[in-house]
Design an enzyme around this catalytic site. Structure first.
Site, PDB file in Angstrom:
ATOM      1  N   SER A 119       0.823  -1.209   0.000  1.00  0.00           N
ATOM      2  CA  SER A 119       0.000   0.000   0.000  1.00  0.00           C
ATOM      3  C   SER A 119       0.855   1.255   0.000  1.00  0.00           C
ATOM      4  O   SER A 119       0.321   2.341  -0.129  1.00  0.00           O
ATOM      5  CB  SER A 119      -0.954  -0.005   1.185  1.00  0.00           C
ATOM      6  N   HIS A 140      -2.079  -2.330  -6.578  1.00  0.00           N
ATOM      7  CA  HIS A 140      -2.625  -2.046  -5.247  1.00  0.00           C
ATOM      8  C   HIS A 140      -4.147  -2.142  -5.278  1.00  0.00           C
ATOM      9  O   HIS A 140      -4.818  -1.298  -5.865  1.00  0.00           O
ATOM     10  CB  HIS A 140      -2.159  -0.651  -4.803  1.00  0.00           C
ATOM     11  N   GLU A 152      -4.678   0.419  -8.275  1.00  0.00           N
ATOM     12  CA  GLU A 152      -3.630   1.376  -8.656  1.00  0.00           C
ATOM     13  C   GLU A 152      -2.483   0.572  -9.259  1.00  0.00           C
ATOM     14  O   GLU A 152      -1.956  -0.343  -8.612  1.00  0.00           O
ATOM     15  CB  GLU A 152      -3.093   2.110  -7.415  1.00  0.00           C
ATOM     16  N   ASN A 191      -3.606   6.321  -0.782  1.00  0.00           N
ATOM     17  CA  ASN A 191      -3.196   6.420   0.620  1.00  0.00           C
ATOM     18  C   ASN A 191      -2.616   7.787   0.971  1.00  0.00           C
ATOM     19  O   ASN A 191      -2.676   8.216   2.121  1.00  0.00           O
ATOM     20  CB  ASN A 191      -2.219   5.307   0.978  1.00  0.00           C
TER      21      ASN A 191
END
Ligand code: 3HC
Length: 284
Positions: A119, A140, A152, A191
């Site tokens: 992540s 991701h 992602e 994130n």
């Protein structure tokens, strides 16, 4: 993927979610985990989840059976030798990931892609331990992986264009939407946006400005998010969240990513959110 066979390494929350989606879209999934029994438990969870869909009339029982047949537990690295793509979803610890990638590089065919579901960690650093850094990238997924539409795709410094395209084709073939993160950067897109939201919600709680329930209600109803940030932090795992924040803080040296004490205290006490039964909330 070329032969419809992929490997998923790590059968925790993300690993079994990814395995489920791939199997439901016709891929044979070789599932590996370092700890004994974890893959079997993961397949049990997937079976139960699909049984609920059958009971609700959303899935034919035959499809459930077929999906489960495509999940193949394996115990040796060499058992992964036929996969054309590996997705790693083990602990967010760089040294552990590097060991996994060395093994994957050793056993998978020369043209296979090696992807990490990290992540936030550096794709370039992970890729460097392999002899094929051009074929390593980040894929991701988001929690819960069977439901969340996004993947992602993250380029490492050496990732080739055709590799990003192959990963994109695979992600679309399992019903996901993709975005390409062009530079290997801590936290990628999601994130980097999400952690400051979590941190601010936790600070509001810490400062006694509102209860956890009201913070979540405010964001849910005021911003139309499906879940409030503290509920979501419990879902993603407080240990994972803290790890991501500390990593972003170390990389950017920026207070935007400084983890609140309330989070650190919960993690130190072993309260990781939903998966341990307690986080900002309690779960039965
Ligand atoms: N695993 C698999 N499927 C799940 C699930 C799970 N853990 N939780 C819910 N579902 C499925 C349900 O079975 C249901 O499927 P159906 O429509 O076929 O019956 C569907 O999702 C909707 O579930 P519910 O009706 O029970 O509940 P909601 O409508 O409230 O949806 C939710 C639940 C999808 C989790 C929704 O609340 C949501 O989207 N929350 C936000 C999740 C999010 O933002 N995730 C990203 C986290 S960030 C991250 O992962 C990055 C990491 O690196 C930190």
């Amino acid at each position: 993927m070329d032969n419809h066979m992929i490997a998923v390494v790590g059968a925790g929350t993300m690993g079994h979610g990814i395995s489920q989606v791939a199997a439901q879209h016709g891929y044979e999934v070789l599932m590996w985990d370092a700890a004994p029994g974890v893959v079997e438990r993961a397949i049990g969870i997937i079976g139960d989840r699909l049984a609920k869909q059958v009971a609700a009339g959303k899935l034919p029982e035959s499809e459930r059976q077929q999906t489960l047949k495509r999940l193949v537990p394996v115990t040796r690295w060499d058992d992964l030798a036929s996969a054309s793509l590996a997705i790693e979803a083990v602990l967010e610890v760089m040294e552990v990931k590097k060991e996994v990638f060395q093994e994957l590089d050793r056993v998978l065919p020369a043209d296979a892609l090696l992807a990490t579901n990290t992540s936030s960690l550096s794709i370039t650093e992970i890729a460097k331990v392999t002899r094929r850094p051009g074929q390593v990238l980040g894929m991701h997924f988001f929690n819960p992986a069977p439901v969340m539409k996004l993947v992602e795709l993250v380029r490492g410094e050496e990732t080739r264009d055709d590799v990003v395209q192959r990963a994109e084709t695979f992600a679309h073939s399992i019903g996901k939407e993709t975005v390409v993160v062009q530079k290997d950067t801590p936290g990628f897109i999601v994130n980097r946006v999400l952690m400051p939201l979590f941190i601010e919600a936790m600070r509001i709680l810490e400062e006694g400005i509102a209860s956890a329930e009201d913070i979540d209600k405010a964001v849910k109803l005021g911003l139309n998010h499906p879940m409030g940030p503290l509920t979501l932090a419990d879902l993603t795992g407080l240990d994972v969240d803290l790890h991501v924040m500390d990593y972003l803080y170390d990389e950017f040296h920026d207070d935007r990513f400084a983890a609140p004490m309330v989070l650190r205290r919960l993690v130190r006490a072993g309260h990781y959110g939903r998966k341990t039964g307690r986080g900002f909330y309690r779960y039965s």
